[in-house]
Design a protein around this motif. Structure first.
Motif, PDB file in Angstrom:
ATOM      1  N   ASN A 191      50.081 -24.124  63.191  1.00  0.00           N
ATOM      2  CA  ASN A 191      50.005 -25.057  62.067  1.00  0.00           C
ATOM      3  C   ASN A 191      49.964 -26.501  62.597  1.00  0.00           C
ATOM      4  O   ASN A 191      50.806 -26.903  63.410  1.00  0.00           O
ATOM      5  CB  ASN A 191      51.240 -24.819  61.181  1.00  0.00           C
ATOM      6  CG  ASN A 191      51.337 -25.782  60.036  1.00  0.00           C
ATOM      7  OD1 ASN A 191      51.768 -26.911  60.213  1.00  0.00           O
ATOM      8  ND2 ASN A 191      50.936 -25.338  58.853  1.00  0.00           N
ATOM      9  N   LEU A 192      48.992 -27.282  62.126  1.00  0.00           N
ATOM     10  CA  LEU A 192      48.797 -28.606  62.721  1.00  0.00           C
ATOM     11  C   LEU A 192      49.951 -29.580  62.473  1.00  0.00           C
ATOM     12  O   LEU A 192      50.360 -30.276  63.415  1.00  0.00           O
ATOM     13  CB  LEU A 192      47.453 -29.203  62.277  1.00  0.00           C
ATOM     14  CG  LEU A 192      46.221 -28.425  62.780  1.00  0.00           C
ATOM     15  CD1 LEU A 192      44.938 -29.093  62.296  1.00  0.00           C
ATOM     16  CD2 LEU A 192      46.218 -28.305  64.301  1.00  0.00           C
ATOM     17  N   PRO A 193      50.494 -29.677  61.255  1.00  0.00           N
ATOM     18  CA  PRO A 193      51.662 -30.554  61.097  1.00  0.00           C
ATOM     19  C   PRO A 193      52.833 -30.126  61.989  1.00  0.00           C
ATOM     20  O   PRO A 193      53.531 -30.979  62.557  1.00  0.00           O
ATOM     21  CB  PRO A 193      52.019 -30.408  59.608  1.00  0.00           C
ATOM     22  CG  PRO A 193      50.741 -29.995  58.946  1.00  0.00           C
ATOM     23  CD  PRO A 193      50.011 -29.151  59.957  1.00  0.00           C
ATOM     24  N   ALA A 194      53.014 -28.816  62.146  1.00  0.00           N
ATOM     25  CA  ALA A 194      54.088 -28.335  63.038  1.00  0.00           C
ATOM     26  C   ALA A 194      53.765 -28.683  64.488  1.00  0.00           C
ATOM     27  O   ALA A 194      54.655 -29.091  65.252  1.00  0.00           O
ATOM     28  CB  ALA A 194      54.263 -26.825  62.874  1.00  0.00           C
TER      29      ALA A 194
END
Lengths: 313, 313
Positions: A191-194
């Motif tokens: 996941n990019l925000p993560a």
């Protein structure tokens, strides 16, 4: 020098590759044209701020390419010319630009590159470490002790192969630019925000995740910012789009002499503007006929692209 | 009914699937939960406008699902209940959500679905034809003769298998929503702006290309508009995100009773808002605890996500 670069509040140092590219896309083929991350970065940034270029080329590097850089007032005091052949890359893009295949990479004189800053450049405030061995990126930082804002690019080759050096580097940079796959590989998060959150814990206070024609995401102290890519119908050559993004981004910070969250957001759009021009022709050719009026116009087009009204609900 | 839906200027008709989904993601597994494009669409839209649902379920359709729709004031006069089993779909998502695999599809009572609008609904102004056989989508249009704005969704199955019916349908719709791969398949163009241009020549004056976590692009008379996806760190279940987008989009148009370019841009964001909530839980569960205050807040978060200052250059 453009009026904007002449008005810039700070100067901008870049270290990275300058080379000769042989590229084939659906739009045609070009052999031994100017390429390399630092070339794209320098010329893109030159519209906004004076650029100092640290790189190496061989004795075969054509005078016309040097001339192009000089015409954009890129300071070449850090461009070494050494015996041997210039770095070369050759690749072919799928007809739909979804993938590219590297046909050949010749490091040549780049193999033994040890970046050395001219003494006057060690006080550079804005520093961009384009995608090279993190050991070399770190050596530049050790020379540029008065830097105010350092951004670096990297790639999967170093994430996998020189992870320790990269992690050491990240502790000392303000911002990391990388693409979505690289962000996933570096962080271990899909996941990019993560992924961005994990990378920020490694050092950089800001992370920019470049997603090609899906735009770029910025994660920083000012929250999250999404910059769209400009919808371009006639893409000619995507080579160097990410490096042109870096040039527009850092060029704007140096122009403003400021790294506030609001300025960094604007820099994301300026990076996207320069990247959108870059893909409209082979090599750096689009920049040869680019001017500030066109940059202003496309910046406004980005405003229109994302504009929507407030609502009552 | 929410205050916003009560204030809506027009009502909204949807035809599509209502079914029972069995879904597995990294966040867990749910069996026989409420699913189907028209379910997601209806409940998402219900926050903004009164919804009329045309679909078919079997005798096994649980009362709790009917109750959920009723609680959202979805008008079920067009929801047929026929002998047999309800449409079922089962699928599993890759851990990183990059792909999903369909394990089972049972059309059941959906196999013989022939949508029939209650007489009072034939004057519906806003019509959404969710992803079903284009022959059925066309039959709904022939019943809804006073429509003001018709949008339809489709998928690769119909683009390949019922192309003629789809092309006939497209001549009569105002807007087509589809994902990037479908846009490429329908148009034969790899480049998305080129694909949208080709599709607009087939009939729809507006085309929305949905790109999952890369947001959505709108091509229409008002130019191009890029809506970002909201960066969600804890995605639970992406099923129905596109349908929730459609619900938020059409719900906003019906709420405003207007299809001007500016309203359509805002509708793109409202669609993105509802889609962003949808993925935060399994099935339609997130909508059960959603209210207008949260919708307002996330709309504002979308404004912040893309906001940047004007520049002097």
């Amino acid at each position: 020098m453009s009026a904007a670069a002449g008005n810039a509040k700070s100067s901008l140092l870049v270290v990275g590759s300058v080379g000769l590219d042989t590229v084939e896309t659906r739009a045609g083929k070009r052999a031994d044209v100017l390429g390399g991350a630092a070339s794209y970065f320098s010329v893109a940034a030159s519209f906004l701020a004076p650029v100092r270029l640290t790189a190496v080329v061989g004795t075969d590097f054509p005078a016309e390419h040097t001339k192009l850089l000089e015409e954009h007032k890129v300071d070449l005091a850090g461009l070494e010319r050494v015996p041997g052949r210039t770095f070369r890359w050759s690749g072919v893009y799928a007809k739909d630009f979804s993938t590219r295949t590297t046909l050949d990479t010749q490091l040549n004189v780049f193999q033994d590159f040890q970046p050395k800053l001219p003494p006057a450049w060690t006080s550079s405030e804005y520093v961009f470490l384009a995608n090279i061995d993190p050991v070399l990126q770190l050596s530049v930082l050790e020379q540029a002790q008065q830097s105010k804002f350092v951004a670096c690019d990297t790639m999967n080759f170093w994430i996998g192969g020189k992870r320790d050096a990269l992690l050491k580097l990240l502790q000392r940079v303000d911002m990391l630019l990388l693409n979505d796959e690289e962000a996933r590989e570096l962080s271990g998060e899909a996941n990019l925000p993560a992924a961005a959150r994990a990378i920020r814990k490694l050092g950089p206070s800001a992370v920019v995740i470049k997603r090609g024609d899906a735009g770029a995401l910025l994660f920083h102290e000012g929250g999250v910012f999404a910059a769209p890519a400009f919808p371009i119908e006639n893409v000619v050559d995507p080579t160097g789009a990410g490096d042109s993004f870096g040039g527009g981004f850092m060029g704007w910070l140096a122009h403003e002499g400021d790294t506030s969250p609001a300025t960094i957001r604007t820099a994301m759009i300026m990076g996207s503007v320069l990247a959108s021009f870059s893909v409209e022709d082979f090599s750096l050719d689009r920049f040869k006929r680019l001017d500030l009026a066109q940059i202003r116009e496309r910046f406004q087009a980005f405003s229109d692209l994302v504009h929507f009204e407030k609502i009552k609900l």
